[in-house]
Design a protein around this motif. Structure first.
Motif, PDB file in Angstrom:
ATOM      1  N   GLN A 127       3.890   9.791  -7.454  1.00 28.97           N
ATOM      2  CA  GLN A 127       4.935   9.812  -8.631  1.00 28.97           C
ATOM      3  C   GLN A 127       4.555  10.161  -9.886  1.00 28.97           C
ATOM      4  OE1 GLN A 127       7.983  10.103  -9.022  1.00 28.97           O
ATOM      5  NE2 GLN A 127       8.878   8.974  -7.070  1.00 28.97           N
ATOM      6  N   LEU A 128       2.834   9.784  -9.851  1.00 28.06           N
ATOM      7  CA  LEU A 128       2.212  10.075 -11.235  1.00 28.06           C
ATOM      8  C   LEU A 128       1.498  11.392 -11.146  1.00 28.06           C
ATOM      9  CD1 LEU A 128       0.016   6.716 -11.541  1.00 28.06           C
ATOM     10  CD2 LEU A 128       1.469   7.618 -13.288  1.00 28.06           C
ATOM     11  N   ALA A 180      -7.704  11.782 -13.327  1.00 28.51           N
ATOM     12  CA  ALA A 180      -7.908  10.229 -13.010  1.00 28.51           C
ATOM     13  C   ALA A 180      -7.255   9.709 -11.801  1.00 28.51           C
ATOM     14  CB  ALA A 180      -7.566   9.320 -14.206  1.00 28.51           C
ATOM     15  N   VAL A 181      -6.052  10.078 -11.649  1.00 28.01           N
ATOM     16  CA  VAL A 181      -5.113   9.709 -10.481  1.00 28.01           C
ATOM     17  C   VAL A 181      -5.615   9.878  -9.386  1.00 28.01           C
ATOM     18  CG1 VAL A 181      -2.879   9.579  -9.585  1.00 28.01           C
ATOM     19  CG2 VAL A 181      -3.310   9.245 -12.160  1.00 28.01           C
ATOM     20  N   ALA A 224       0.606  -1.004   0.075  1.00 25.44           N
ATOM     21  CA  ALA A 224      -0.214  -0.102   0.175  1.00 25.44           C
ATOM     22  C   ALA A 224       0.838   1.281  -0.167  1.00 25.44           C
ATOM     23  CB  ALA A 224      -0.844   0.082   1.378  1.00 25.44           C
ATOM     24  N   LEU A 234      -8.775   8.445  -7.873  1.00 25.25           N
ATOM     25  CA  LEU A 234      -8.609   7.019  -7.316  1.00 25.25           C
ATOM     26  C   LEU A 234      -9.176   6.767  -5.821  1.00 25.25           C
ATOM     27  CD1 LEU A 234      -4.993   5.792  -8.404  1.00 25.25           C
ATOM     28  CD2 LEU A 234      -7.298   5.195  -9.441  1.00 25.25           C
ATOM     29  N   ASN A 235      -9.842   5.986  -5.538  1.00 24.82           N
ATOM     30  CA  ASN A 235     -10.239   5.741  -4.120  1.00 24.82           C
ATOM     31  C   ASN A 235      -9.148   5.571  -3.130  1.00 24.82           C
ATOM     32  OD1 ASN A 235     -12.905   3.463  -4.546  1.00 24.82           O
ATOM     33  ND2 ASN A 235     -13.093   5.800  -4.029  1.00 24.82           N
ATOM     34  N   HIS A 267       4.525  13.778 -12.043  1.00 30.86           N
ATOM     35  CA  HIS A 267       4.613  13.556 -13.574  1.00 30.86           C
ATOM     36  C   HIS A 267       3.779  14.552 -14.375  1.00 30.86           C
ATOM     37  CE1 HIS A 267       5.603  12.000 -17.749  1.00 30.86           C
ATOM     38  NE2 HIS A 267       4.311  11.743 -17.714  1.00 30.86           N
ATOM     39  N   TYR A 268       2.366  14.429 -13.926  1.00 31.37           N
ATOM     40  CA  TYR A 268       1.446  15.208 -14.781  1.00 31.37           C
ATOM     41  C   TYR A 268       1.589  16.590 -14.437  1.00 31.37           C
ATOM     42  CZ  TYR A 268      -0.206  10.716 -16.424  1.00 31.37           C
ATOM     43  OH  TYR A 268      -0.404   9.369 -16.811  1.00 31.37           O
ATOM     44  N   LYS A 296       4.002   1.597  -1.320  1.00 29.94           N
ATOM     45  CA  LYS A 296       4.760   1.493  -2.647  1.00 29.94           C
ATOM     46  C   LYS A 296       3.567   2.170  -3.581  1.00 29.94           C
ATOM     47  CE  LYS A 296       8.351  -1.851  -2.174  1.00 29.94           C
ATOM     48  NZ  LYS A 296       8.898  -2.963  -2.718  1.00 29.94           N
ATOM     49  N   ALA A 297       2.304   1.564  -3.293  1.00 27.32           N
ATOM     50  CA  ALA A 297       1.181   2.163  -4.404  1.00 27.32           C
ATOM     51  C   ALA A 297       1.051   3.585  -4.233  1.00 27.32           C
ATOM     52  CB  ALA A 297      -0.056   1.223  -4.119  1.00 27.32           C
ATOM     53  N   ARG A 298       0.973   3.914  -2.894  1.00 31.06           N
ATOM     54  CA  ARG A 298       0.358   5.448  -2.674  1.00 31.06           C
ATOM     55  C   ARG A 298       1.325   6.386  -3.174  1.00 31.06           C
ATOM     56  NH1 ARG A 298      -0.104   4.585   3.533  1.00 31.06           N
ATOM     57  NH2 ARG A 298       1.859   5.566   4.250  1.00 31.06           N
ATOM     58  N   LEU A 345      -5.118   2.405  -0.207  1.00 29.79           N
ATOM     59  CA  LEU A 345      -3.952   2.830  -0.075  1.00 29.79           C
ATOM     60  C   LEU A 345      -3.305   3.429   1.123  1.00 29.79           C
ATOM     61  CD1 LEU A 345      -4.037   4.877  -3.491  1.00 29.79           C
ATOM     62  CD2 LEU A 345      -3.016   2.532  -3.184  1.00 29.79           C
ATOM     63  N   GLY A 385       3.524   5.469  -5.571  1.00 24.38           N
ATOM     64  CA  GLY A 385       3.487   5.472  -7.016  1.00 24.38           C
ATOM     65  C   GLY A 385       2.451   6.430  -7.489  1.00 24.38           C
ATOM     66  N   GLN A 386       0.977   6.678  -6.798  1.00 25.62           N
ATOM     67  CA  GLN A 386       0.106   7.504  -6.959  1.00 25.62           C
ATOM     68  C   GLN A 386       0.993   9.047  -6.986  1.00 25.62           C
ATOM     69  OE1 GLN A 386      -2.991   8.121  -4.419  1.00 25.62           O
ATOM     70  NE2 GLN A 386      -4.494   8.705  -5.816  1.00 25.62           N
TER      71      GLN A 386
END
Lengths: 152, 152
Positions: free
Chosen positions: A38-39, A71-72, A29, A75-76, A42-43, A31-33, A80, A35-36
């Motif tokens: 990082q996205l 969109a990112v 979780a 996310l719920n 990026h944008y 790592k995934a958040r 996360l 990752g969110q």
């Protein structure tokens, strides 16, 4: 927006119970958040580069970046941010335990980000002035949450 | 789906031209797409945990995970995969240069993932049997792209 908050809070409550997501799920979780994040970076980097004049304004690329950012941001958050994934309880995170003690405020800050991202999605493809006008609020919503809930 | 592919290919083509996103943008794009992969892994982990019986089936949590997986799979790929971000040209990535030489196949594999994620979003909240039935195709689409385009 209201539905998102309700879903977020409901999921956060179910994560607090934590029956299905204990243990090794914490690291994933985190790592995934991240990752969110990082996205997001990026944008925002694409949009910010155009806003600052470091890249030429490109309406299609700006619109795509803003749509993806939204969109990112939509996310719920629930799965996360499981209970026990704060910086006092887990490795590799700067998430303050205060997050789990302030769900209404966290939910409001999350909604402010989604709202600012929606405004950017409306503005980004219009022209550079509109993009620039939407940048401040958007960056502000990132900073508001980091200031309150991210440790050093 | 067709619109997504067209957008993907158009953006990939514009990235190949690369005017606005050269240089330092590469590292951020690599981190961002790896963030996307972490989000995939997280949501697949929730669904897979239920499929394997490691976690109790929870229709709401399964539906949320599948909806979020579909949202992450629906992000435009263009800006995340700039020319020059392959493993021969950049650090910290296992993305084979073959990706940039096979856009139609990459686009088809990306669409297969989105399609399998959409099927999962239909199935996950129904019951555990439906979730399990959708898992195989979904996992297969991950593996198909990794096998062809991820180095060691």
């Amino acid at each position: 927006m209201a539905k998102k908050l309700l879903t977020t809070l409901t999921l956060m409550a179910s994560m607090t119970a934590g029956a299905a997501f204990a243990g090794g799920h914490i690291e994933g979780a985190i790592k995934a958040r991240q990752g969110q994040m990082q996205l997001y970076a990026h944008y925002l980097g694409i949009l910010g580069g155009m806003a600052r004049g470091n890249a030429d304004y490109d309406a299609a690329a700006a619109q795509a970046a803003a749509d993806n950012l939204l969109a990112v941001a939509s996310l719920n958050a629930g799965s996360l941010w499981p209970q026990g994934s704060d910086m006092d309880s887990a490795e590799g995170t700067r998430a303050k335990a205060a997050i789990w003690e302030n769900f209404p405020d966290v939910g409001a800050k999350s909604m402010a980000l989604t709202s600012a991202a929606a405004n950017m999605a409306t503005a980004a493809g219009t022209d550079l002035d509109a993009l620039r006008a939407a940048m401040g609020d958007l960056g502000g919503t990132c900073g508001a949450c980091h200031k309150a809930y991210r440790g050093r």
